[in-house]
Design a protein around this motif. Structure first.
Motif, short mmCIF file in Angstrom:
data_model
loop_
_atom_site.label_atom_id
_atom_site.label_comp_id
_atom_site.label_asym_id
_atom_site.label_seq_id
_atom_site.Cartn_x
_atom_site.Cartn_y
_atom_site.Cartn_z
N MET A 1 0.81 -1.16 0.00
CA MET A 1 0.00 0.00 0.00
C MET A 1 0.88 1.26 0.00
O MET A 1 0.60 2.17 -0.78
N LEU A 2 1.85 1.32 0.83
CA LEU A 2 2.74 2.46 0.88
C LEU A 2 3.52 2.58 -0.42
O LEU A 2 3.72 3.68 -0.93
N SER A 3 3.95 1.48 -0.96
CA SER A 3 4.68 1.52 -2.22
C SER A 3 3.76 1.96 -3.36
O SER A 3 4.19 2.66 -4.29
N ALA A 4 2.49 1.60 -3.30
CA ALA A 4 1.54 2.03 -4.33
C ALA A 4 1.34 3.53 -4.26
O ALA A 4 1.27 4.23 -5.28
N VAL A 5 1.24 4.08 -3.04
CA VAL A 5 1.08 5.53 -2.86
C VAL A 5 2.32 6.24 -3.36
O VAL A 5 2.24 7.29 -4.01
N LEU A 6 3.50 5.67 -3.07
CA LEU A 6 4.76 6.26 -3.52
C LEU A 6 4.83 6.27 -5.04
O LEU A 6 5.21 7.27 -5.64
N GLU B 1 2.33 6.19 -7.09
CA GLU B 1 1.32 7.12 -7.59
C GLU B 1 1.84 8.55 -7.45
O GLU B 1 1.70 9.38 -8.37
N HIS B 2 2.46 8.82 -6.32
CA HIS B 2 3.02 10.15 -6.10
C HIS B 2 4.12 10.45 -7.12
O HIS B 2 4.18 11.55 -7.69
N GLN B 3 4.99 9.48 -7.37
CA GLN B 3 6.07 9.66 -8.34
C GLN B 3 5.50 9.85 -9.75
O GLN B 3 6.02 10.64 -10.53
N GLY C 1 4.32 13.51 -14.16
CA GLY C 1 3.35 14.17 -15.03
C GLY C 1 3.43 15.69 -14.91
O GLY C 1 3.38 16.42 -15.91
N ARG C 2 3.57 16.15 -13.65
CA ARG C 2 3.69 17.59 -13.43
C ARG C 2 5.00 18.12 -14.03
O ARG C 2 5.03 19.21 -14.61
#
Length: 119
Positions: free
Chosen positions: A1-6, A8-10, A15-16
């Motif tokens: 879960m934490l790796s998925a959030v990371l 997604e954040h990356q 994208g930005r």
């Protein structure tokens, strides 16, 4: 879960960054276009000024040539009038000389006539 959030954040950060890079490139392109438009606008003015200067130089040379020609013609006219004036003075001198001779001849003629009548 934490790796998925990371991840997604990356992904969002990537994208930005891509959007930011795209906007930076668009801003650079717009800046270059504006600079080119300004330079083109200035170049038109400079080109017009150059053409005007070239035309003025040509007209100045033409005017100088005409002024020189006019000065030569004026000098020729002056000499012509001076010669004419001198010729008129000579004619006046000849006329005075002729009147003087005529007066002398009348005097001689009347003297001869008087001497002839007296004898």
């Amino acid at each position: 879960m934490l790796s998925a959030v990371l991840k997604e954040h990356q992904a969002r950060q990537q994208g930005r960054k891509e959007q930011q890079e795209l906007k930076r490139k668009e801003a650079i392109k717009a800046s270059n276009d504006l600079t080119q438009a300004l330079v083109d606008h200035l170049n038109v003015g400079v080109a017009q000024a150059y053409l005007n200067q070239k035309r003025l130089d040509t007209e100045a040379k033409h005017l100088h040539h005409n002024a020189t020609t006019f000065a030569k013609q004026t000098q020729q006219w002056f000499l012509l009038v001076q010669n004419f004036s001198s010729a008129l003075k000579e004619i006046g001198d000849v006329e005075n000389w002729a009147k003087s001779i005529e007066g002398d001849m009348r005097l001689v003629s009347s003297s001869v006539e008087y001497a002839y009548k007296g004898t």
